[in-house]
Design a protein around this motif. Structure first.
Motif, PDB file in Angstrom:
ATOM      1  N   ASP A  68      -8.081  -2.188  -3.694  1.00 34.17           N
ATOM      2  CA  ASP A  68      -7.513  -3.036  -4.742  1.00 34.17           C
ATOM      3  C   ASP A  68      -6.759  -4.226  -4.153  1.00 34.17           C
TER       4      ASP A  68
ATOM      5  N   HIS B  14       0.825  -1.204   0.000  1.00 33.12           N
ATOM      6  CA  HIS B  14       0.000   0.000   0.000  1.00 33.12           C
ATOM      7  C   HIS B  14       0.863   1.260   0.000  1.00 33.12           C
TER       8      HIS B  14
ATOM      9  N   SER C 216      -4.188   0.988  -3.798  1.00 35.48           N
ATOM     10  CA  SER C 216      -5.175   1.315  -2.770  1.00 35.48           C
ATOM     11  C   SER C 216      -5.543   0.083  -1.952  1.00 35.48           C
ATOM     12  N   ARG C 217      -6.053   0.331  -0.762  1.00 39.20           N
ATOM     13  CA  ARG C 217      -6.442  -0.770   0.129  1.00 39.20           C
ATOM     14  C   ARG C 217      -7.543  -1.620  -0.494  1.00 39.20           C
TER      15      ARG C 217
END
Length: 66
Positions: free
Chosen positions: A40, A31, A37-38
């Motif tokens: 994803d 991350h 992103s978290r």
């Protein structure tokens, strides 16, 4: 017999704790340094879970056959 069970339980607990720590470090690293992103990361983990479960079940069935 209880001592054997206790040692196996301790091994399993240690393994689970180590797995959670490694997963947290990997997620943080991906991350922060990877810029992903978290959400994803979560989606990718869920997608990877399917094949991982399939491989696990394959080896379980193979070891049960003998």
């Amino acid at each position: 017999m209880i001592e054997t069970l206790n040692s196996q339980f301790k091994y399993i607990v240690a393994f689970v704790v180590a797995a959670v720590v490694v997963a947290a470090v990997l997620r943080h690293t991906i991350h922060v340094y990877g810029g992903i992103s978290r959400g994803d990361i979560c989606v990718a983990a869920l997608i990877a879970l399917g094949p991982a479960v399939a491989v696990f079940l394959f080896f379980q069935a193979r070891s049960n056959r003998g």
